[in-house]
Design a protein around this motif. Sequence first.
Motif, PDB file in Angstrom:
ATOM      1  N   ASN A   1      62.938  23.850 -37.563  1.00 48.31           N
ATOM      2  CA  ASN A   1      63.972  22.853 -37.889  1.00 48.31           C
ATOM      3  C   ASN A   1      64.796  23.219 -39.117  1.00 48.31           C
ATOM      4  OD1 ASN A   1      61.968  22.464 -39.736  1.00 48.31           O
ATOM      5  ND2 ASN A   1      61.532  20.337 -39.193  1.00 48.31           N
ATOM      6  N   SER A   2      64.543  24.410 -39.669  1.00 46.90           N
ATOM      7  CA  SER A   2      65.270  24.834 -40.856  1.00 46.90           C
ATOM      8  C   SER A   2      65.609  26.308 -40.715  1.00 46.90           C
ATOM      9  CB  SER A   2      64.378  24.615 -42.090  1.00 46.90           C
ATOM     10  OG  SER A   2      64.975  25.171 -43.229  1.00 46.90           O
ATOM     11  N   THR A   3      66.853  26.654 -41.014  1.00 50.13           N
ATOM     12  CA  THR A   3      67.210  28.070 -40.950  1.00 50.13           C
ATOM     13  C   THR A   3      67.860  28.512 -42.254  1.00 50.13           C
ATOM     14  OG1 THR A   3      69.178  27.359 -39.754  1.00 50.13           O
ATOM     15  CG2 THR A   3      67.501  28.464 -38.469  1.00 50.13           C
ATOM     16  N   PHE A   4      67.555  29.738 -42.610  1.00 49.39           N
ATOM     17  CA  PHE A   4      68.150  30.358 -43.785  1.00 49.39           C
ATOM     18  C   PHE A   4      69.556  30.808 -43.421  1.00 49.39           C
ATOM     19  CE2 PHE A   4      69.113  34.377 -45.920  1.00 49.39           C
ATOM     20  CZ  PHE A   4      68.941  34.042 -47.252  1.00 49.39           C
ATOM     21  N   VAL A   5      70.531  30.428 -44.234  1.00 45.75           N
ATOM     22  CA  VAL A   5      71.918  30.816 -43.952  1.00 45.75           C
ATOM     23  C   VAL A   5      72.354  31.980 -44.830  1.00 45.75           C
ATOM     24  CG1 VAL A   5      74.323  30.027 -43.947  1.00 45.75           C
ATOM     25  CG2 VAL A   5      72.506  28.471 -43.211  1.00 45.75           C
ATOM     26  N   GLY A   6      72.032  31.915 -46.104  1.00 48.11           N
ATOM     27  CA  GLY A   6      72.422  33.000 -47.003  1.00 48.11           C
ATOM     28  C   GLY A   6      72.050  32.687 -48.432  1.00 48.11           C
ATOM     29  N   GLU A   7      72.315  33.644 -49.280  1.00 45.13           N
ATOM     30  CA  GLU A   7      72.052  33.384 -50.692  1.00 45.13           C
ATOM     31  C   GLU A   7      73.066  34.102 -51.565  1.00 45.13           C
ATOM     32  OE1 GLU A   7      68.038  34.583 -51.432  1.00 45.13           O
ATOM     33  OE2 GLU A   7      68.336  36.583 -50.625  1.00 45.13           O
ATOM     34  N   GLU A   8      73.293  33.521 -52.733  1.00 42.70           N
ATOM     35  CA  GLU A   8      74.149  34.143 -53.731  1.00 42.70           C
ATOM     36  C   GLU A   8      73.255  34.430 -54.919  1.00 42.70           C
ATOM     37  OE1 GLU A   8      77.384  31.301 -54.466  1.00 42.70           O
ATOM     38  OE2 GLU A   8      77.038  30.639 -52.411  1.00 42.70           O
TER      39      GLU A   8
ATOM     40  N   HIS B   1      61.948  34.054 -45.081  1.00 46.13           N
ATOM     41  CA  HIS B   1      62.703  33.491 -46.193  1.00 46.13           C
ATOM     42  C   HIS B   1      61.920  32.435 -46.964  1.00 46.13           C
ATOM     43  CE1 HIS B   1      66.205  35.754 -45.039  1.00 46.13           C
ATOM     44  NE2 HIS B   1      66.074  35.331 -43.803  1.00 46.13           N
TER      45      HIS B   1
END
Lengths: 309, 250
Positions: A175-182, A67
């Motif tokens: 320490n960072s994660t992708f959650v989603g996108e619009e 991502h």
Amino acid sequence: MSILVVAEHDNSELKSATLNSVTAAQVLGGDIDILVAGCDCGSVAEQAAMVAGIGRVIVADNAALKHALAENVAPLIAELGGTYTHVLATATSNAKNILPRAAALMDVQAISDISAIIDADTFERPVYAGSMIATVKSLDQTKVVTVRGTAFDAAANTGGSGVVTSIESVHDLGNSTFVGEEVAKSDRPELTAANIVVSGGRALGSEEQFAMIYQLADHMGAAVGASRAAVDAGYAPNDMQVGQTGKIVAPDLYIAVGISGAIQHLAGMKDSKVIVAINKDEEAPIFSVADYGLVADLFVALPDLEAAL
Amino acid sequence: MKVLVPIKRVVDYNVKVRPKSDGSDADLANLKMSINPFCEIAVEEAVRLREKGAVTEIVAVSIGMQQSQEQLRTALALGADRAILISTDLAVEPLAIAKCLKALMDSEKPDIVLLGKQAIDGDNNQTGQMLGAFTGYAQGTFASELTLEDGRAVVKREVDGGLQTVSLELPAIVTSDLRLNEPRYASLPNIMKAKRKPLDTMTPEELGVDVSPRTQLINVRLPAERVAGIIVEDVATLVDKLKNEAKVIS
């Protein structure tokens, strides 16, 4: 000189923004490599290898890069960057997110959003919302630079024969994660690369009435832009904002509808080839940059314009 | 939870800036100066987090000349608890600013750093990202929404294609975009109260940071002016001009 261009892509397609930086690299002169950092991005690497004048395509392909999180991409750029004289990327939201972090890891003061290249160390860039152009010389050994896409034509994406090589090192800060996108799906041309842009402002009055802008744009095969006021009011989504802190566009034809023309908006569109302004306020600052101004009620003028085209 | 809010003193966003007559830099003499709009949004967000009970202390910091105290007082009036000026007369670049902030964070130990995504003078859009590099913390840039939950910061980011959401381990760096919030006006009682809030001063040297510039400003100039065109009478004339004069449509 040796230049590393960081590719803009979505793991399947090389975005044309990359090609603007390749042109900037050609202006600098020297060997040009492209970095493709992603996950399952083999097809991007193949497309990058086709770009005219490319030496190597360096592919970093692992899950941590899927991502394009800055935390994981920046250390990779920093690891590779030191062996180059320049690291370039076109100033997309992605590059703006990642490149300064990479520059700091290299202890380099990055140069943002250059509009011209004077020599290997010296660049022009707009400051104060484009009110002025600054000429800046970098004293760092490696220059880390983002490139204003509209200031450099796209390089040819065919005819090249780059050598694809892989890099195995994996940086995963965890320490960072992708959650989603619009992400808006649209058949319209991409705003920053379109030949014609139709932009709407606050005078459209509502999200429903803003549809008139889409209608005219679709009739003309144009992309749709918006002023900050229109986005703030919820008439149009944020990714359509044209201006100092939004997108920078320079189409052949820019039609500003119901936009007063604050300096922050002008900063994003005044390099357009031909500017048309439609506004019922004849004092609106937009007319001072417009090639053709029409003082009219947009709700009357837009349907007429659509019918006449 | 503690929030550090770095802010910058910049020329007011309504002011048109021109080069000095010798073209050596922007001419800021006698111009109205303000807190950078994006920084103001960052302060407001910190205050809202405290109003929700998620945050207990807000520390505002600025790196720049003595006059930056005015903008720190503005931040205090908006709701910051105390302020720190890292005082220098040099035009400090984002890299050096980020180094100063990192050095300050070693003693302040904030859980979140909330700052503007860019300053409207240099338009660099770098400081937050660079601070991310120096701290190793996660970064949520161009934030249009920030939620704290389960010890993480969930950030909705404005990106080219639309919106992206990331979840960040704390401590984290978050940079504000325009639509994160609409800042309040400081009330008169709060402006008065701000005058008595603590404002400490230190120097980059005391923090052990070398802020010497890595770039040289050669000159500034006005961009090529667009010449205003003509006012057309009606839509038919406009279409005719676009087809036959400008030749941008067929």
